[in-house]
Design a protein around this motif. Structure first.
Motif, PDB file in Angstrom:
ATOM      1  N   ASP A  96      48.205  51.503  31.884  1.00 39.53           N
ATOM      2  CA  ASP A  96      48.653  50.148  32.218  1.00 39.53           C
ATOM      3  C   ASP A  96      47.942  49.123  31.341  1.00 39.53           C
ATOM      4  O   ASP A  96      48.455  48.029  31.103  1.00 39.53           O
ATOM      5  N   TYR A  97      46.750  49.511  30.857  1.00 34.41           N
ATOM      6  CA  TYR A  97      46.028  48.690  29.887  1.00 34.41           C
ATOM      7  C   TYR A  97      45.017  49.602  29.198  1.00 34.41           C
ATOM      8  O   TYR A  97      44.435  50.479  29.827  1.00 34.41           O
ATOM      9  N   ASP A 114      53.608  45.415  23.401  1.00 34.93           N
ATOM     10  CA  ASP A 114      53.526  44.661  24.659  1.00 34.93           C
ATOM     11  C   ASP A 114      52.153  44.041  24.884  1.00 34.93           C
ATOM     12  O   ASP A 114      51.932  43.348  25.874  1.00 34.93           O
ATOM     13  N   LYS A 125      49.367  45.494  25.639  1.00 36.31           N
ATOM     14  CA  LYS A 125      48.539  46.138  26.672  1.00 36.31           C
ATOM     15  C   LYS A 125      47.516  47.120  26.085  1.00 36.31           C
ATOM     16  O   LYS A 125      46.636  47.584  26.805  1.00 36.31           O
ATOM     17  N   ARG A 142      44.699  46.902  23.419  1.00 36.05           N
ATOM     18  CA  ARG A 142      44.133  45.731  22.746  1.00 36.05           C
ATOM     19  C   ARG A 142      42.638  45.856  22.463  1.00 36.05           C
ATOM     20  O   ARG A 142      41.889  46.464  23.220  1.00 36.05           O
ATOM     21  N   ILE A 161      42.470  40.733  32.690  1.00 34.95           N
ATOM     22  CA  ILE A 161      43.684  41.415  33.153  1.00 34.95           C
ATOM     23  C   ILE A 161      43.811  41.244  34.657  1.00 34.95           C
ATOM     24  O   ILE A 161      42.886  41.555  35.406  1.00 34.95           O
ATOM     25  N   THR A 168      45.526  42.787  37.573  1.00 30.52           N
ATOM     26  CA  THR A 168      46.267  44.014  37.878  1.00 30.52           C
ATOM     27  C   THR A 168      47.433  43.772  38.830  1.00 30.52           C
ATOM     28  O   THR A 168      48.406  44.526  38.829  1.00 30.52           O
ATOM     29  N   LEU A 173      50.430  43.127  36.610  1.00 32.68           N
ATOM     30  CA  LEU A 173      50.828  44.113  35.595  1.00 32.68           C
ATOM     31  C   LEU A 173      52.195  44.718  35.894  1.00 32.68           C
ATOM     32  O   LEU A 173      53.048  44.838  35.007  1.00 32.68           O
ATOM     33  N   ILE A 193      47.971  39.414  31.277  1.00 33.77           N
ATOM     34  CA  ILE A 193      46.906  39.520  30.286  1.00 33.77           C
ATOM     35  C   ILE A 193      46.661  38.150  29.667  1.00 33.77           C
ATOM     36  O   ILE A 193      47.569  37.558  29.071  1.00 33.77           O
TER      37      ILE A 193
END
Length: 428
Positions: free
Chosen positions: A223-224, A239, A241, A243, A265, A267, A270, A288
């Motif tokens: 998800d990240y 996207d 995510k 990074r 972030i 959550t 997300l 984000i």
């Protein structure tokens, strides 16, 4: 919950003889205020918290004080080792820090995947996210060498092991999600060079075994993904995510002019990122967000001939552009074909009595400068397809001559095949 992603602090760094202690103290103070202001639940430091494996005592004190301050803010801390960090040094206090809501992952352990899965808790003391804590991957941690392997086989084998390691951690986190009432986001970490990341002067070449960089396809669908090692903040996925947060302070002069940031972030947002809003006029909240970090130490880089440099420095002084109460760290590049023996002396005369410290003087010939400027102006439209390939190949100095020859031949074959197909299509 809200998670803050940062990396590459390099506590204890000495920059051309200058300590960064005051900058790091100012940054940490600013960070703690942000944690309170934004109600941050957890902070992830994605590697290189220290600059060397044997940091000075004041750097260790800052690290341990950070842990105490985070605990006082009711904020979890997740630390993964980078290539600059010492495994043994981080392990010294690892067990003790676990009682202060700080998780330290210093080394990859394939036999104990469970130790890499860190639960993050929200303010209701419920699990709100899982972190697959992956530190800098040393080849010996993930791969056993086999005699007789070619260099290419080693690369492929290492890539497969890294991909398998990440995949296994992600699957384990997914299994843990099944035991919860509702699945929570899964966050990954990494300290490496992902393809697409732009490096800076202060980033030492990082080789995971024989791999200089990894494609983003190696990583599972986190998800990240909180990445470290590259000091310039940037996304490596479309996207955003996956990074790099970048370093909080400029660690080299070529990092100037680029904003320093960290990432927060949310959550809770997300999963809603791709939802169509019910109220078209409602302001969309991004999951984000980048937060700009203030400059704690003024630095400047100048270039030109000696007369121009003296004029630029004089303008700074006369136009009162120098920082109040602080000293400007200055780097100059003197562009001249002739050797000038009194360059340093002339520059020191100009800055005498001013809050300016001349940290580095470099020289370049006019021809060198012209060549650099020409290459910088070149665009893809000015280069042939073959020239683009050759320039790309030059960016990988670890490729042996034999491998380069094979790659070039394969490229030429592909290029010829494409050109033949294009000619065939034109004749139809």
């Amino acid at each position: 919950m809200k998670i803050l992603h940062t990396s590459d602090w390099h506590l204890g760094q000495h920059f051309m003889g200058k300590t960064r202690r005051d900058e790091h103290l100012a940054f940490i103070d600013w960070l703690l205020n942000l944690v309170v202001e934004k109600s941050i639940d957890a902070v992830i430091i994605a590697g290189d918290i220290f600059d060397t494996g044997a940091p000075p005592s004041y750097a260790r004190e800052m690290y341990h004080q950070l842990v105490l301050d985070m605990k006082a803010c009711h904020c979890q801390l997740v630390v993964v080792a980078g290539n600059h960090d010492s495994v043994s040094m981080l392990n010294e206090s690892k067990s003790l820090l676990s009682y202060l809501d700080t998780s330290v992952t210093s080394q990859a352990c394939l036999e104990d995947l469970e130790s890499h899965i860190v639960p993050l808790y929200n303010k209701q003391k419920e699990i709100a996210a899982w972190v697959c804590a992956v530190p800098y991957l040393r080849p010996k941690d993930v791969l056993s060498s086999t005699s007789g392997q070619s260099e290419q086989d080693k690369k492929i084998g290492l890539l497969q092991k890294i991909e398998s390691f990440y995949s296994s951690l992600y699957e384990l986190a997914c299994e843990k999600n099944k035991a919860l009432k509702a699945p929570v986001p899964i966050i990954g970490t990494g300290h490496l060079t992902a393809i697409g990341g732009q490096t800076s002067e202060s980033v030492r070449d990082l080789y995971v075994g024989t791999l200089e960089s990894l494609p983003t396809s190696v990583f599972p669908p986190f998800d990240y993904l909180a990445l470290g090692h590259i000091h310039r903040a940037q996304a490596v996925s479309k996207d955003g995510k996956f990074r790099y947060s970048g370093s909080p302070i400029p660690l080299s002069f070529d990092e100037l002019g680029r904003e320093k940031t960290l990432v927060v972030i949310d959550t809770d947002l997300l999963d809603k990122a791709n939802e169509i809003p019910t109220d078209l006029f409602e302001e969309k909240k991004e999951p984000i967000q980048l937060h700009s970090i203030p400059c704690f130490q003024p630095m400047k880089s100048m270039s030109g001939n000696l007369k121009s440099l003296c004029s630029q420095i004089t303008d700074l002084i006369e136009e009162r552009k120098l920082p109040e109460g602080k000293t400007l760290w200055l780097e100059v590049t003197v562009i001249a074909d002739d050797y000038l023996s009194d360059v340093h002396k002339r520059l020191l005369e100009v800055i005498e009595g001013q809050p300016i410290e001349l940290l580095r003087v470099m020289r370049k010939s006019v021809n060198e400068r012209k060549k650099e400027a020409f290459e910088a102006r070149q665009t893809l439209s000015e280069l042939t397809v073959k020239e683009v390939f050759e320039k790309s190949l030059q960016g990988y100095p670890d490729i042996e001559e034999a491998e380069a020859t094979i790659l070039t031949q394969m490229f030429d074959d592909c290029l010829q095949e494409v050109e033949e197909q294009n000619q065939g299509n034109e004749s139809l």
